[in-house]
Scaffold this active site. Structure first.
Site, PDB file in Angstrom:
ATOM      1  CG  ASP A 105      -0.313  -0.268   2.541  1.00  0.00           C
ATOM      2  OD1 ASP A 105       0.925  -0.504   2.592  1.00  0.00           O
ATOM      3  OD2 ASP A 105      -1.017  -0.261   3.563  1.00  0.00           O
ATOM      4  CB  ILE A 106       1.929   3.461   2.066  1.00  0.00           C
ATOM      5  CG1 ILE A 106       2.607   4.830   2.168  1.00  0.00           C
ATOM      6  CG2 ILE A 106       1.811   2.816   3.431  1.00  0.00           C
ATOM      7  CD1 ILE A 106       1.775   5.872   2.917  1.00  0.00           C
ATOM      8  CB  VAL A 107       7.364   2.898   0.136  1.00  0.00           C
ATOM      9  CG1 VAL A 107       8.800   2.862   0.633  1.00  0.00           C
ATOM     10  CG2 VAL A 107       7.084   1.717  -0.784  1.00  0.00           C
ATOM     11  CG  ASP A 108       6.496   5.541   6.785  1.00  0.00           C
ATOM     12  OD1 ASP A 108       6.742   6.713   6.483  1.00  0.00           O
ATOM     13  OD2 ASP A 108       6.274   5.201   7.967  1.00  0.00           O
ATOM     14  N   GLY A 110      10.650   2.361   4.222  1.00  0.00           N
ATOM     15  CA  GLY A 110      11.194   1.467   3.195  1.00  0.00           C
ATOM     16  C   GLY A 110      11.683   0.141   3.748  1.00  0.00           C
ATOM     17  CB  THR A 112       7.772  -3.122   5.027  1.00  0.00           C
ATOM     18  OG1 THR A 112       7.498  -2.607   6.338  1.00  0.00           O
ATOM     19  CG2 THR A 112       6.900  -4.343   4.765  1.00  0.00           C
ATOM     20  CE  LYS A 136       3.082   8.278   5.195  1.00  0.00           C
ATOM     21  NZ  LYS A 136       2.981   8.169   6.668  1.00  0.00           N
ATOM     22  CG  ASP A 164      -4.649   0.003   9.256  1.00  0.00           C
ATOM     23  OD1 ASP A 164      -3.699  -0.131   8.455  1.00  0.00           O
ATOM     24  OD2 ASP A 164      -4.563  -0.301  10.463  1.00  0.00           O
TER      25      ASP A 164
HETATM   26  P1  IMP Z   1       7.815   0.975   6.142  1.00  0.00           P
HETATM   27  O1  IMP Z   1       8.429  -0.346   6.476  1.00  0.00           O
HETATM   28  O2  IMP Z   1       8.232   2.033   7.118  1.00  0.00           O
HETATM   29  O3  IMP Z   1       8.049   1.401   4.720  1.00  0.00           O
HETATM   30  O4  IMP Z   1       6.302   0.840   6.444  1.00  0.00           O
HETATM   31  C1  IMP Z   1       5.365   0.489   5.547  1.00  0.00           C
HETATM   32  C2  IMP Z   1       4.107   0.093   6.283  1.00  0.00           C
HETATM   33  O5  IMP Z   1       3.749   1.015   7.329  1.00  0.00           O
HETATM   34  C3  IMP Z   1       2.971   0.113   5.303  1.00  0.00           C
HETATM   35  O6  IMP Z   1       2.811  -1.161   4.716  1.00  0.00           O
HETATM   36  C4  IMP Z   1       1.807   0.494   6.173  1.00  0.00           C
HETATM   37  O7  IMP Z   1       1.228  -0.654   6.747  1.00  0.00           O
HETATM   38  C5  IMP Z   1       2.379   1.312   7.299  1.00  0.00           C
HETATM   39  N1  IMP Z   1       2.192   2.763   7.068  1.00  0.00           N
HETATM   40  C6  IMP Z   1       3.158   3.678   6.873  1.00  0.00           C
HETATM   41  N2  IMP Z   1       2.634   4.913   6.715  1.00  0.00           N
HETATM   42  C7  IMP Z   1       1.299   4.759   6.774  1.00  0.00           C
HETATM   43  C8  IMP Z   1       0.186   5.691   6.668  1.00  0.00           C
HETATM   44  O8  IMP Z   1       0.321   6.910   6.458  1.00  0.00           O
HETATM   45  N3  IMP Z   1      -1.055   5.157   6.794  1.00  0.00           N
HETATM   46  C9  IMP Z   1      -1.271   3.835   7.014  1.00  0.00           C
HETATM   47  N4  IMP Z   1      -0.267   2.931   7.109  1.00  0.00           N
HETATM   48  C10 IMP Z   1       1.008   3.397   7.006  1.00  0.00           C
HETATM   49 MG    MG Z   2       1.078  -2.488   5.489  1.00  0.00          MG
END
Ligand code: IMP
Ligand code: MG
Length: 188
Positions: A105-108, A110, A112, A136, A164
């Protein structure tokens, strides 16, 4: 109940409309259809649960034989990704020889995508690409290549279209920012 009332009281503003999402998803589907013309084993591999709405819309725009599978992963601790990812449920397909598109759904930060990508590469897919609805960029902590991206967004916490906040907001057909002050007042 008014038809126009937003179903959650903590929504800030709608930042990507349903129409914008559907238009972009169709474009991504066309692009994937072109890129995988010669693939005989295309697998869309979604990360549960955030990618469900995106992957089910996207696959209908891919005019090729393909299959889908899911994995569920979570961060070891806290709300912020740490790089320590736990597999809660693994995919069923043996991906050896498959052209895999990892869908989230989203890369925050990174973390994951980076971690799951490495794990999947050890399983010898024929190819592996990354598809994400949202990015993001300002929050990245690791270098991530997103091959198919829906939209870049600013550093807002967002819900909707599968995303969510504490399991709330997934059913919205658009992407909305969360008013975190309101959210805290409502849910502590
Ligand atoms: P990462 O490992 O920091 O890139 O996190 C990615 C995961 O964090 C996504 O798969 C989402 O489940 C969750 N996440 C990050 N930002 C958001 C957001 O703004 N809304 C909802 N879920 C988010
Ligand atoms: Mg997720």
């Amino acid at each position: 109940m008014s038809m126009n009332k937003l179903p959650y009281d903590f929504i800030g503003e709608i930042i990507i409309t349903e129409e914008q999402i559907q238009r972009r998803v169709a474009e991504l589907g066309e692009q994937i259809t072109r890129d995988y013309q010669n693939s005989e084993k295309l697998l869309m591999l979604g990360l549960l649960r955030g990618s469900v709405m995106f992957i089910t819309d996207l696959m209908q725009k891919i005019h090729l034989p393909m299959t889908m599978d899911f994995m569920s992963v979570s961060s070891y601790s806290g709300s912020e990704s740490s790089g320590f990812i736990r597999i809660d449920s693994d995919h069923k397909t043996n991906i050896n020889g498959w052209d895999v598109i990892l869908v989230d759904d989203i890369v925050d930060t990174g973390y994951t995508i980076q971690t799951v990508r490495k794990l999947l590469l050890d399983r010898n897919p024929h190819s592996l690409k990354v598809c994400a609805l949202l990015d993001k960029v300002a929050r990245h902590k690791v270098n991530i290549k997103i091959d198919y991206l829906g939209f870049e967004i600013p550093d807002y916490f967002v819900v909707g279209y599968g995303l969510d906040i504490d399991e709330k907001g997934r059913n919205l057909p658009y992407i909305a920012s969360v008013d975190l002050e309101k959210y805290r007042k409502l849910y502590g």
